[in-house]
Design an enzyme around this catalytic site. Structure first.
Site, PDB file in Angstrom:
ATOM      1  N   GLU A   1       0.822  -1.230   0.000  1.00  0.00           N
ATOM      2  CA  GLU A   1       0.000   0.000   0.000  1.00  0.00           C
ATOM      3  C   GLU A   1       0.850   1.272   0.000  1.00  0.00           C
ATOM      4  O   GLU A   1       0.674   2.151   0.842  1.00  0.00           O
ATOM      5  CB  GLU A   1      -0.989  -0.017   1.176  1.00  0.00           C
ATOM      6  CG  GLU A   1      -2.100  -1.020   0.935  1.00  0.00           C
ATOM      7  CD  GLU A   1      -3.376  -0.739   1.714  1.00  0.00           C
ATOM      8  OE1 GLU A   1      -3.539   0.369   2.230  1.00  0.00           O
ATOM      9  OE2 GLU A   1      -4.205  -1.648   1.769  1.00  0.00           O
TER      10      GLU A   1
HETATM   11  C1  LIG Z   1       3.011  -9.421   0.353  1.00  0.00           C
HETATM   12  C2  LIG Z   1       2.422  -8.416  -0.558  1.00  0.00           C
HETATM   13  C3  LIG Z   1       1.038  -8.276  -0.638  1.00  0.00           C
HETATM   14  C4  LIG Z   1       0.486  -7.378  -1.556  1.00  0.00           C
HETATM   15  N1  LIG Z   1      -0.880  -7.327  -1.722  1.00  0.00           N
HETATM   16  C5  LIG Z   1      -1.390  -6.602  -2.749  1.00  0.00           C
HETATM   17  C6  LIG Z   1      -2.789  -6.665  -3.073  1.00  0.00           C
HETATM   18  O1  LIG Z   1      -3.567  -7.351  -2.410  1.00  0.00           O
HETATM   19  N2  LIG Z   1      -3.224  -5.962  -4.140  1.00  0.00           N
HETATM   20  C7  LIG Z   1      -2.407  -5.187  -4.897  1.00  0.00           C
HETATM   21  O2  LIG Z   1      -2.872  -4.599  -5.841  1.00  0.00           O
HETATM   22  N3  LIG Z   1      -1.083  -5.096  -4.615  1.00  0.00           N
HETATM   23  C8  LIG Z   1      -0.555  -5.787  -3.577  1.00  0.00           C
HETATM   24  N4  LIG Z   1       0.786  -5.705  -3.285  1.00  0.00           N
HETATM   25  C9  LIG Z   1       1.630  -4.846  -4.087  1.00  0.00           C
HETATM   26  C10 LIG Z   1       2.210  -3.665  -3.309  1.00  0.00           C
HETATM   27  O3  LIG Z   1       1.262  -2.682  -3.116  1.00  0.00           O
HETATM   28  C11 LIG Z   1       3.434  -3.203  -4.121  1.00  0.00           C
HETATM   29  O4  LIG Z   1       4.437  -4.155  -3.862  1.00  0.00           O
HETATM   30  C12 LIG Z   1       3.891  -1.836  -3.769  1.00  0.00           C
HETATM   31  O5  LIG Z   1       2.987  -0.900  -4.257  1.00  0.00           O
HETATM   32  C13 LIG Z   1       5.283  -1.515  -4.329  1.00  0.00           C
HETATM   33  O6  LIG Z   1       5.425  -1.906  -5.644  1.00  0.00           O
HETATM   34  P1  LIG Z   1       6.690  -2.786  -6.098  1.00  0.00           P
HETATM   35  O7  LIG Z   1       6.812  -3.910  -5.144  1.00  0.00           O
HETATM   36  O8  LIG Z   1       6.526  -3.095  -7.524  1.00  0.00           O
HETATM   37  O9  LIG Z   1       7.927  -1.854  -5.847  1.00  0.00           O
HETATM   38  P2  LIG Z   1       8.527  -0.781  -6.872  1.00  0.00           P
HETATM   39  O10 LIG Z   1       7.444   0.083  -7.386  1.00  0.00           O
HETATM   40  O11 LIG Z   1       9.401  -1.478  -7.847  1.00  0.00           O
HETATM   41  O12 LIG Z   1       9.403   0.109  -5.892  1.00  0.00           O
HETATM   42  C14 LIG Z   1      10.738  -0.248  -5.535  1.00  0.00           C
HETATM   43  C15 LIG Z   1      11.290   0.818  -4.630  1.00  0.00           C
HETATM   44  O13 LIG Z   1      11.314   2.078  -5.293  1.00  0.00           O
HETATM   45  C16 LIG Z   1      10.702   3.064  -4.490  1.00  0.00           C
HETATM   46  N5  LIG Z   1      10.102   4.075  -5.360  1.00  0.00           N
HETATM   47  C17 LIG Z   1       9.288   3.888  -6.412  1.00  0.00           C
HETATM   48  N6  LIG Z   1       8.946   5.067  -6.940  1.00  0.00           N
HETATM   49  C18 LIG Z   1       9.561   6.026  -6.212  1.00  0.00           C
HETATM   50  C19 LIG Z   1       9.614   7.435  -6.247  1.00  0.00           C
HETATM   51  N7  LIG Z   1       8.949   8.152  -7.139  1.00  0.00           N
HETATM   52  N8  LIG Z   1      10.350   8.072  -5.335  1.00  0.00           N
HETATM   53  C20 LIG Z   1      11.047   7.377  -4.405  1.00  0.00           C
HETATM   54  N9  LIG Z   1      11.031   6.050  -4.319  1.00  0.00           N
HETATM   55  C21 LIG Z   1      10.301   5.380  -5.207  1.00  0.00           C
HETATM   56  C22 LIG Z   1       9.705   2.315  -3.647  1.00  0.00           C
HETATM   57  O14 LIG Z   1       9.401   3.033  -2.453  1.00  0.00           O
HETATM   58  C23 LIG Z   1      10.449   1.038  -3.372  1.00  0.00           C
HETATM   59  O15 LIG Z   1      11.292   1.245  -2.280  1.00  0.00           O
HETATM   60  C24 LIG Z   1       1.334  -6.579  -2.358  1.00  0.00           C
HETATM   61  C25 LIG Z   1       2.727  -6.705  -2.240  1.00  0.00           C
HETATM   62  C26 LIG Z   1       3.274  -7.605  -1.360  1.00  0.00           C
HETATM   63  C27 LIG Z   1       4.755  -7.734  -1.291  1.00  0.00           C
END
Ligand SMILES: Cc1cc2nc3c(=O)[nH]c(=O)nc-3n(C[C@H](O)[C@H](O)[C@H](O)COP(=O)(O)OP(=O)(O)OC[C@H]3O[C@@H](n4cnc5c(N)ncnc54)[C@H](O)[C@@H]3O)c2cc1C
Length: 740
Positions: A451
């Site tokens: 989230e």
């Molecule tokens: C166990 C688990 C359960 C989940 N459940 C759901 C669910 O039920 N439904 C759903 O839709 N999603 C779900 N998610 C997805 C979750 O919301 C995403 O993992 C999250 O939004 C981050 O996306 P990402 O993992 O692709 O990281 P990325 O977007 O690849 O981010 C990687 C890093 O870059 C940083 N970053 C990215 N953009 C910026 C910026 N502009 N400035 C600074 N830092 C930045 C992030 O903070 C992070 O540290 C789940 C994820 C997990 C791991």
């Protein structure tokens, strides 16, 4: 003489007569700002995020003139009779049913536990009573999650997800009457298991960039949508019966009107459904809950599946942004408060029982420092949980407060769990039924990522949304500029200028007087921190104005600066939450060391953030100016400095009883208290209490020898030796058990 008067009159006319000012000043300024792109461009999705919900006490800090009464008199929430009963009966029973270790071992939630959760409507806490749910207040929801999380991180996830952003919340706020009538009662009793699918391989943090698509088409005269999606990380997807799916909707045949690109839309897809695939799973750090990808290829759904029906077309992003605050404001802070309170109780007791070099490790100063931090983080997590819930209970949904709550509760927990691991040593590393910390250790990174991952939350959301939503003039100025509304722009622009000037003045005066000029007649012991809130806010507001004025649109991309501004506004908010908790709890003497330590740490971090902004301000003129004027002054006259060693000693006195007595019980009120004598928390706490009793005997034995003790005393010392050995044992497994 006449020429000076004439100039003064001209200036007054120019600045204080709006029509003249608009014509001669604002109009050219507006033109220049537009030409030079001095304000950030705001996309439609960003605008919807900024406009979602409302602003709460964060406005006080952005104004630079915080009203302490507003900050410190927010009503502390209370339970209804039904909510109290539910916590004492259903939640208690659920906790008694849970064998957390067995769940990790079998990697599954037992059927009887799941059935009980559904039957007792744990999944329908947010659904109103008239729709068949429990209709609990945010406070009650938070207490339920906290209690469960203090016993099982995993079961808390199962309860949190359906009560957070997803089909239930979306239908409740935006569903058609048919959707509400059909789904809400079924969701309330767990006949429908919801999940929400937003994240994709190329759209994680940048969720608005989703590639999942929907296309409107006609079939037998009816409008349908053909959907394609490829989502990942979706919690409960595999076992869900109702899948909320977010996608980008297009109307190439212009069936609904002139627009082809209708924007992000949310649909409710029953599961299983022809073409929807949820076969595989992810394995999130071994935590045993359902999480996995879902794919849909050319799925055809009727328009009635769209959340809100025809009215909901293209409104998905607005819906998501408006609903995000609840989950982030309730679920995560509650989960983190529950886990951190359990960890604190356990670690404080363990450090007294575990002896090395002939004394309990709690006597070593090296251990006392992380112990004090653990108590402070626990105090802070509880304070911020209660403060945020107080807003939600009043019906106030602030995206900024939700972001601060989510970010800081999870970050505090990350730091705290590492301190806990250090203190417990090998006992924390060896997993098994005795290890109360391992699921918290594995689970915390999950809460940090979901989230809105934390780095993004800190750098973009807390300050970015706050600057637009809570700053009195920023958003109206940008809006006026984008809409070419000279009147609006003029009012906001000059309001902004005056705001900056008055806060500069206040900041200097407060800084020189260390806040006394802001509050000369308050002599309570916490008055120092009232003053620091006022002083810090004036300086924060001034620098916010300077940064926005000087860096303009480029500030959005200077995350090193916006992240530090986020830390400052968060710390001012958290300090208010701590003071509110301390005062609401009756200003007890035993609470002050933890409150004071926490406040000192918050203002130390605030000072560090200010100094880092002064030292790194990315501007060729203002950068050096701040570096050579503000930075040295800030070092001489800091708003906060590092916590002193004697504050650690004060906390030790409180947690080990000399001063506090029931401090730890009060700090952790509302967690699950296991009655089972073989539960390891029970055993460790019983041993710690016994240690308090035998400590004088142990000292006597050391001084005068074992034979100096009476028979009864000798028996107690022997009993202590047996007890402490039992308590510090870790789990062992046979080869067969290990591989089973
Ligand atoms: C166990 C688990 C359960 C989940 N459940 C759901 C669910 O039920 N439904 C759903 O839709 N999603 C779900 N998610 C997805 C979750 O919301 C995403 O993992 C999250 O939004 C981050 O996306 P990402 O993992 O692709 O990281 P990325 O977007 O690849 O981010 C990687 C890093 O870059 C940083 N970053 C990215 N953009 C910026 C910026 N502009 N400035 C600074 N830092 C930045 C992030 O903070 C992070 O540290 C789940 C994820 C997990 C791991």
């Amino acid at each position: 003489m006449c020429s000076i008067t004439c100039v003064l009159v001209a200036l007054i006319l120019l600045v204080f007569i709006p029509p003249i000012r608009r014509l001669l000043l604002s109009s050219p300024i507006l033109w220049v700002m537009k030409k030079m792109h001095l304000v950030p461009s705001i996309s439609e999705t960003e605008k919807q995020a900024i406009e979602a919900g409302s602003a709460w006490v964060e406005k006080e800090f952005f104004s630079g003139k915080p009203n302490l009464k507003t900050l410190l008199s927010q009503p502390m929430p209370v339970f209804t009779h039904d909510e109290r009963l539910f916590l004492d009966q259903q939640v208690e029973k659920l906790c008694l049913m849970i064998d957390d270790w067995k769940m990790w071992r079998t990697r599954d939630l037992p059927a009887d536990v799941w059935d009980y959760i559904r039957k007792e409507k744990f999944l329908g806490m947010i659904i109103p009573k008239e729709n068949g749910g429990l209709g609990f207040s945010p406070y009650a929801q938070s207490e339920v999650i906290k209690k469960i999380a203090s016993h099982s991180f995993v079961v808390a996830i199962y309860v949190m997800v359906p009560n957070s952003l997803g089909p239930g919340e979306l239908i409740l706020h935006y569903g058609t009457d048919e959707q509400k009538k059909y789904y809400l009662p079924r969701l309330a009793i767990g006949d429908e298991i919801p999940c929400f699918a937003l994240t994709e391989t190329t759209a994680g943090s940048d969720a608005g960039n989703m590639q999942s698509s929907g296309v409107l088409f006609r079939k037998n005269g009816e409008v349908h949508i053909r959907l394609n999606w490829d989502k990942r990380y979706i919690t409960l997807a595999k076992i869900s019966t109702l899948m909320g799916v977010a996608f980008h909707l297009r109307d190439p045949d212009k069936i609904m009107g002139d627009r082809i690109d209708l924007g992000i839309t949310c649909a409710l897809v029953p599961h299983p459904y022809p073409g929807v695939v949820t076969e595989t799973r992810h394995d999130p750090l071994g935590i045993p809950f359902y999480n996995g990808p879902t794919r849909g290829h050319d799925i055809e759904i009727p328009l009635s599946f769209v959340v809100g029906g025809e009215d909901g077309l293209g409104k998905g992003w607005m819906m998501l942004m408006e609903c995000l605050a609840a989950g982030r404001g309730i679920a995560f802070p509650a989960q983190m408060a529950g886990s951190s309170q359990l960890a604190a109780r356990y670690t404080v007791a363990y450090a007294q029982v575990r002896e090395q070099f002939g004394v309990p490790i709690a006597k070593f100063e090296g251990i006392q420092k992380p112990l004090a931090r653990i108590v402070s983080y626990t105090y802070l997590n509880e304070a911020l949980r209660m403060y945020a819930v107080s807003a939600l209970n009043q019906g106030i949904q602030s995206a900024v407060i939700a972001s601060i709550s989510k970010y800081h509760s999870t970050e505090n927990s990350r730091k705290m769990v590492n301190d806990t691991m250090d203190i417990l040593g090998g006992a924390a590393i060896s997993i098994g039924p005795r290890n109360k910390i391992s699921s918290y250790y594995f689970g915390t990174p999950l809460s940090i990522t979901v989230e809105g991952a934390n780095i993004l939350t800190r750098c973009l959301m807390i300050f970015g949304q706050g600057a637009f939503r809570a700053h009195p003039y920023a958003f109206p100025m940008i809006d006026g500029l984008q809409k070419n509304d000279l009147k609006k722009f003029d009012k906001a622009f000059f309001g902004f200028v005056w705001h900056a000037i008055s806060n500069s003045f206040r900041s200097v005066v407060f800084s020189v007087t260390r806040g006394w000029a802001a509050l000369p007649f308050s002599f309570k012991k916490q008055s120092t921190y009232y003053r620091k809130i006022k002083w810090g806010s004036a300086t924060f507001a001034m620098y916010t104005d300077v940064a926005m004025g000087v860096l303009g649109g480029s500030l959005k991309f200077k995350e090193s600066i916006t992240g530090r501004f986020a830390d400052i506004v968060s710390n001012l908010y958290l300090a208010s939450a701590v003071l509110r908790k301390y005062e609401a709890d009756g200003e007890k003497k035993a609470d002050w060391p933890a409150a004071k330590y926490t406040l000192d740490q918050l203002f130390f971090e605030t000072e560090t953030a200010f100094q880092e902004i002064y030292g790194n301000f990315p501007h060729p003129i203002f950068g050096p100016l701040l570096r050579y004027t503000m930075l040295p002054w800030s070092r001489i006259n800091p708003i906060g400095s590092s916590v002193r060693d004697h504050e650690v000693e004060q906390i030790m006195k409180v947690i080990y009883g000399e001063m506090g007595g029931d401090f730890m019980e009060r700090l952790t009120k509302g967690i699950f208290e296991p009655k089972d004598p073989i539960d390891h928390l029970n055993q460790v706490e019983k041993a710690a209490a016994f240690y308090q009793k035998v400590e004088p005997l142990l000292k006597k034995r050391k001084r005068e020898g074992f034979e100096s003790l009476t028979t009864e005393e000798k028996a107690q010392v022997v009993e202590w030796n047996v007890m402490k050995l039992e308590v510090v044992r870790v789990d062992e497994f046979t080869e067969e058990e290990y591989h089973s």
